[in-house]
Scaffold this motif. Sequence first.
Motif, PDB file in Angstrom:
ATOM      1  N   ALA A  76     -30.805  -9.200 -36.636  1.00 44.35           N
ATOM      2  CA  ALA A  76     -29.614  -9.611 -37.379  1.00 44.35           C
ATOM      3  C   ALA A  76     -28.331  -9.330 -36.601  1.00 44.35           C
ATOM      4  CB  ALA A  76     -29.573  -8.899 -38.726  1.00 44.35           C
ATOM      5  N   GLY A  77     -28.470  -8.714 -35.432  1.00 41.26           N
ATOM      6  CA  GLY A  77     -27.293  -8.407 -34.634  1.00 41.26           C
ATOM      7  C   GLY A  77     -26.500  -7.233 -35.172  1.00 41.26           C
ATOM      8  N   TYR A  78     -27.181  -6.333 -35.877  1.00 39.00           N
ATOM      9  CA  TYR A  78     -26.518  -5.168 -36.461  1.00 39.00           C
ATOM     10  C   TYR A  78     -27.253  -3.889 -36.071  1.00 39.00           C
ATOM     11  CZ  TYR A  78     -24.017  -2.409 -39.947  1.00 39.00           C
ATOM     12  OH  TYR A  78     -23.237  -1.475 -40.567  1.00 39.00           O
ATOM     13  N   PRO A  79     -27.254  -3.578 -34.767  1.00 37.31           N
ATOM     14  CA  PRO A  79     -27.978  -2.377 -34.318  1.00 37.31           C
ATOM     15  C   PRO A  79     -27.405  -1.080 -34.872  1.00 37.31           C
ATOM     16  CG  PRO A  79     -26.705  -3.299 -32.503  1.00 37.31           C
ATOM     17  CD  PRO A  79     -26.617  -4.274 -33.646  1.00 37.31           C
ATOM     18  N   ALA A  80     -26.182  -1.094 -35.373  1.00 34.59           N
ATOM     19  CA  ALA A  80     -25.602   0.112 -35.963  1.00 34.59           C
ATOM     20  C   ALA A  80     -26.395   0.567 -37.187  1.00 34.59           C
ATOM     21  CB  ALA A  80     -24.151  -0.132 -36.335  1.00 34.59           C
ATOM     22  N   ALA A  81     -27.147  -0.337 -37.808  1.00 40.93           N
ATOM     23  CA  ALA A  81     -27.967   0.022 -38.966  1.00 40.93           C
ATOM     24  C   ALA A  81     -29.043   1.035 -38.596  1.00 40.93           C
ATOM     25  CB  ALA A  81     -28.605  -1.226 -39.565  1.00 40.93           C
ATOM     26  N   ILE A  82     -29.372   1.106 -37.320  1.00 41.94           N
ATOM     27  CA  ILE A  82     -30.373   2.082 -36.872  1.00 41.94           C
ATOM     28  C   ILE A  82     -29.883   3.494 -37.168  1.00 41.94           C
ATOM     29  CG2 ILE A  82     -31.622   2.970 -34.858  1.00 41.94           C
ATOM     30  CD1 ILE A  82     -31.482   0.078 -33.739  1.00 41.94           C
ATOM     31  N   ALA A  83     -28.592   3.715 -37.096  1.00 43.48           N
ATOM     32  CA  ALA A  83     -28.043   5.037 -37.415  1.00 43.48           C
ATOM     33  C   ALA A  83     -28.333   5.411 -38.865  1.00 43.48           C
ATOM     34  CB  ALA A  83     -26.544   5.065 -37.151  1.00 43.48           C
ATOM     35  N   PHE A  84     -28.300   4.438 -39.764  1.00 40.10           N
ATOM     36  CA  PHE A  84     -28.629   4.713 -41.160  1.00 40.10           C
ATOM     37  C   PHE A  84     -30.094   5.108 -41.310  1.00 40.10           C
ATOM     38  CE2 PHE A  84     -25.048   1.667 -41.579  1.00 40.10           C
ATOM     39  CZ  PHE A  84     -24.150   2.519 -42.210  1.00 40.10           C
ATOM     40  N   VAL A  85     -30.966   4.423 -40.589  1.00 38.30           N
ATOM     41  CA  VAL A  85     -32.397   4.742 -40.638  1.00 38.30           C
ATOM     42  C   VAL A  85     -32.622   6.170 -40.148  1.00 38.30           C
ATOM     43  CG1 VAL A  85     -34.678   4.157 -39.726  1.00 38.30           C
ATOM     44  CG2 VAL A  85     -33.083   2.335 -40.353  1.00 38.30           C
ATOM     45  N   ILE A  86     -31.989   6.523 -39.040  1.00 37.74           N
ATOM     46  CA  ILE A  86     -32.138   7.865 -38.491  1.00 37.74           C
ATOM     47  C   ILE A  86     -31.611   8.907 -39.481  1.00 37.74           C
ATOM     48  CG2 ILE A  86     -31.346   9.428 -36.666  1.00 37.74           C
ATOM     49  CD1 ILE A  86     -31.345   6.933 -34.802  1.00 37.74           C
ATOM     50  N   ALA A  87     -30.467   8.638 -40.078  1.00 41.52           N
ATOM     51  CA  ALA A  87     -29.881   9.582 -41.030  1.00 41.52           C
ATOM     52  C   ALA A  87     -30.764   9.771 -42.253  1.00 41.52           C
ATOM     53  CB  ALA A  87     -28.491   9.108 -41.452  1.00 41.52           C
ATOM     54  N   VAL A  88     -31.228   8.681 -42.829  1.00 42.71           N
ATOM     55  CA  VAL A  88     -32.077   8.774 -44.013  1.00 42.71           C
ATOM     56  C   VAL A  88     -33.374   9.516 -43.697  1.00 42.71           C
ATOM     57  CG1 VAL A  88     -33.483   7.405 -45.613  1.00 42.71           C
ATOM     58  CG2 VAL A  88     -31.105   6.769 -45.179  1.00 42.71           C
ATOM     59  N   LYS A  89     -33.972   9.174 -42.570  1.00 44.71           N
ATOM     60  CA  LYS A  89     -35.234   9.815 -42.201  1.00 44.71           C
ATOM     61  C   LYS A  89     -35.022  11.304 -41.931  1.00 44.71           C
ATOM     62  CE  LYS A  89     -39.290   9.380 -39.343  1.00 44.71           C
ATOM     63  NZ  LYS A  89     -39.983   8.663 -38.311  1.00 44.71           N
ATOM     64  N   GLY A  90     -33.993  11.640 -41.171  1.00 50.30           N
ATOM     65  CA  GLY A  90     -33.731  13.045 -40.852  1.00 50.30           C
ATOM     66  C   GLY A  90     -33.405  13.870 -42.085  1.00 50.30           C
TER      67      GLY A  90
END
Length: 136
Positions: A76-90
Amino acid sequence: MSAWIDTLVVAWALVLSVGGGWVVTGLVLRLASRSRDAGTAGDDGGPTGAVPRAALRGGTWIGLLERLTITAAMLAGYPAAIAFVIAVKGLGRYPELREHPTASERFVIGTLASMGWAAIIGIGGLALMGGAVVGE
């Protein structure tokens, strides 16, 4: 490129990310458990011991969803969303990891293998679509 081909590439990338990542992450965890500094499975201190596995319940489902989300974010061209995944998982795993510090090695290794695979597949999907972001 046609919308049909883009749709097929996206579907292929998501399936490959989720399914292939399951295999890749499992392989990386098995290889890590064989390293000299991993301890032995019998002492419950290595990444394959009983304590880490029991402490990190639901890891398979979390990994599947994490790879799906990361690959979709890349497409989707939104790699910044990966930070949300990392935050939620952590944040979601923090209480378990604090209670069972021996599980943290398995958590970090599995997370890096899973997220790395998902990002590579997302980048590959974008390349197959000629660099176009989904929805453009």
